[in-house]
Design an enzyme around this catalytic site. Structure first.
Site, mmCIF file in Angstrom:
data_model
loop_
_atom_site.group_PDB
_atom_site.id
_atom_site.type_symbol
_atom_site.label_atom_id
_atom_site.label_comp_id
_atom_site.label_asym_id
_atom_site.label_seq_id
_atom_site.Cartn_x
_atom_site.Cartn_y
_atom_site.Cartn_z
ATOM 1 N N LYS A 113 31.266 13.524 16.254
ATOM 2 C CA LYS A 113 31.362 14.029 17.692
ATOM 3 C C LYS A 113 30.191 14.428 18.525
ATOM 4 C CE LYS A 113 33.781 17.532 20.536
ATOM 5 N NZ LYS A 113 34.666 18.769 20.576
ATOM 6 N N HIS A 147 50.342 -26.169 3.767
ATOM 7 C CA HIS A 147 50.664 -25.508 5.032
ATOM 8 C C HIS A 147 51.891 -24.441 4.800
ATOM 9 C CE1 HIS A 147 47.951 -28.472 6.718
ATOM 10 N NE2 HIS A 147 48.727 -29.501 6.341
#
Length: 504
Positions: free
Chosen positions: A134, A267
């Site tokens: 922070k 595929h």
């Protein structure tokens, strides 16, 4: 005020060298627990000397103190903040190196108790990391040993840059968020909680995605289990995005079978599946199922790859072979193909993941995985002709396979192998035409499996013309009677499963 660094790490990789580097640049090192014992010889100060308070509750409380968090959170150009910490005798902290109790590693241990897991939930560590992150304008926070060297280099050059502090803060927040996500996952029992907290770790950047103009990367579940992510690559070039997607389907599919099985995928659709008394026999059937489509495909086997099966597979171009193990002779044969990827992972254990997650724009779709298997107790036989025991066995094989065919999907099987697959069509009769066309003369006496019900009897008519003798499908259409009548007219046995296998 003194230049001060706070170091408290579970992963002590490189930390002694880092602390020595900071000390050489005039930093006082404050530390805790085992880290303090490691750094004590270079003059580190125990955190109790800073807080004026001993560690209590078996170390549960040691850093949650104003002398620590005041030093982390004080905004340096805020006069009120600086007056406050001076009034209370608090020294600023400029460098924080913290990583957390090994919660993830703990819960992966065999036989770990809930109490052990709870004791490995870090409280002070995340609090210090968040305080430092922070206030990153003034504090450099390091959560990974790989960043030690960069911080030391920038300090030697005059100070950690603003950009580096911002980057480190972002990494710190990701670090604590991921840590909390693993904890939340451990304690969450609801399948669909009010908030879903997921975390994944970068495993590798990929050369590209589905196409060369798309960037891509592979992220792994922190606890991946027996998945394709956890496979050990024994040989071959780097996996691609499409390789990984296809291999995931191939692995899941081969795990469906108890007897020796070989699955070939292209595929994300199966192009050949075979079972047999040996793995070489199973692969031979998978290959013969569709010798054209298997070229450039991915093969998974649920037994060790032997010399015979390796020799068979080496005759064509395959992208990947997945197996629980490879004999030495098999490795000698297959590693002669420098680009062929060999992946070792247990292909015999059932799928353990209970959910399937798919991304959509702006969110996620989550569903229970399709774990429905062939259940003879739920089968119904609506036609006059009933399947023989041998036909029922083939129907079970076909139904297991069609679960992995994209919808609308039709699959034909006979002689312990698939002989025709029609995947991903916008209508079911179109899928049947593809499967029947691929099978050719092998349709005679075959079983046809459909991933969902027939909306009309046209697929039955196609099957009858092709010599198919058994159909297994979901049932439940308002026109089931028409399909049943068509089967009865042609002497076809039909099986209803009551289960649908849509796959998108």
């Amino acid at each position: 005020m003194k230049k001060r660094a706070l170091i408290s790490v579970s992963d002590k990789t490189g930390v002694l060298e880092f602390a020595k580097g900071l000390a050489a640049q005039g930093y006082e090192i404050v530390s805790t627990g085992g880290t303090y014992e490691l750094l004590k010889p270079i003059g580190a100060v125990n955190i109790s000397e800073v807080t004026g308070f001993p560690e209590i509750m078996d170390g549960r409380v040691k850093t949650l103190h104003p002398a620590i968090h005041g030093g982390l959170l004080a905004v340096r150009d805020n006069p009120a903040h600086m007056e406050t910490i001076q009034a209370h005798g608090i020294n600023t902290i400029d460098i924080v190196a913290v990583n957390l109790y090994p919660f993830k590693e703990t819960i992966q241990k065999a036989g770990v108790t809930r109490e052990e897991a709870i004791e490995n939930i870090d409280i002070g560590g995340p609090s210090m990391i968040r305080s430092a992150a922070k206030n990153h304008a003034s504090v450099a926070v390091i959560v990974e040993p790989t960043d030690y060297e960069k911080v030391l280099q920038e300090l030697s050059a005059g100070g950690v840059t603003t950009q580096t502090k911002q980057d480190l803060a972002a990494k710190a927040f990701r670090h604590t968020a991921a840590y909390d996500a693993v904890i939340a996952s451990y304690f969450t029992k609801e399948p669909y909680p009010e908030k879903l907290t997921l975390t994944y770790e970068i495993k590798q950047p990929l050369r590209y995605g589905e196409n060369p103009h798309q960037q891509a990367a592979l992220y792994a579940d922190p606890i991946p289990g027996d998945t394709i992510i956890a496979a050990k690559q024994l040989h071959g070039k780097e996996l691609s995005y499409n390789n990984i997607a296809d291999a995931d389907v191939t692995l899941a599919m081969v795990k469906e079978f108890d007897m020796p099985a070989a699955v070939a995928v292209k595929h994300q659709n199966p192009c050949g599946v075979g079972i047999g008394e040996t793995i070489a026999e199973a692969y031979s059937r998978a290959y013969e199922a569709d010798p054209v489509s298997i070229f450039g495909g991915i093969v998974a086997l649920n037994r060790e790859v032997c010399a015979k099966s390796a020799a068979q597979m080496s005759e064509i171009f395959l992208e990947i072979i997945i197996a629980p193990s490879f004999s030495q002779e098999a490795l000698e044969i297959l590693t002669k193909k420098k680009n062929l990827r060999l992946l070792q992972i247990d292909t015999t254990k059932p799928e353990t993941s209970e959910q399937k997650i798919s991304a959509v724009s702006g969110g996620l779709l989550i569903q229970e995985k399709d774990g429905a298997s062939f259940d003879t107790a739920n089968l119904t036989f609506p036609t006059k002709r009933k399947p023989t025991e041998a036909e029922l066995k083939t129907a079970k094989f076909a139904w297991t396979c069609v679960k992995y065919v994209k919808s609308n999907g039709i699959l034909l099987a006979r002689d312990n192998m698939t002989v025709g697959i029609g995947p991903g069509q916008t209508n079911r009769v179109g899928a049947a035409k593809i499967a029947i066309g691929d099978a050719g003369e092998r349709t005679k006496g075959a079983v046809l499996a459909s991933d969902a019900f027939f909306p009309m009897p046209d697929t039955v008519e196609l099957a009858a013309a092709a010599g198919i003798e058994v159909i297994i499908q979901t049932g439940g259409s308002i026109k089931d009677a028409d399909s049943i009548a068509a089967c009865d007219k042609h002497g076809i046995a039909m099986i209803f499963t009551g289960v649908r296998h849509f796959k998108h």
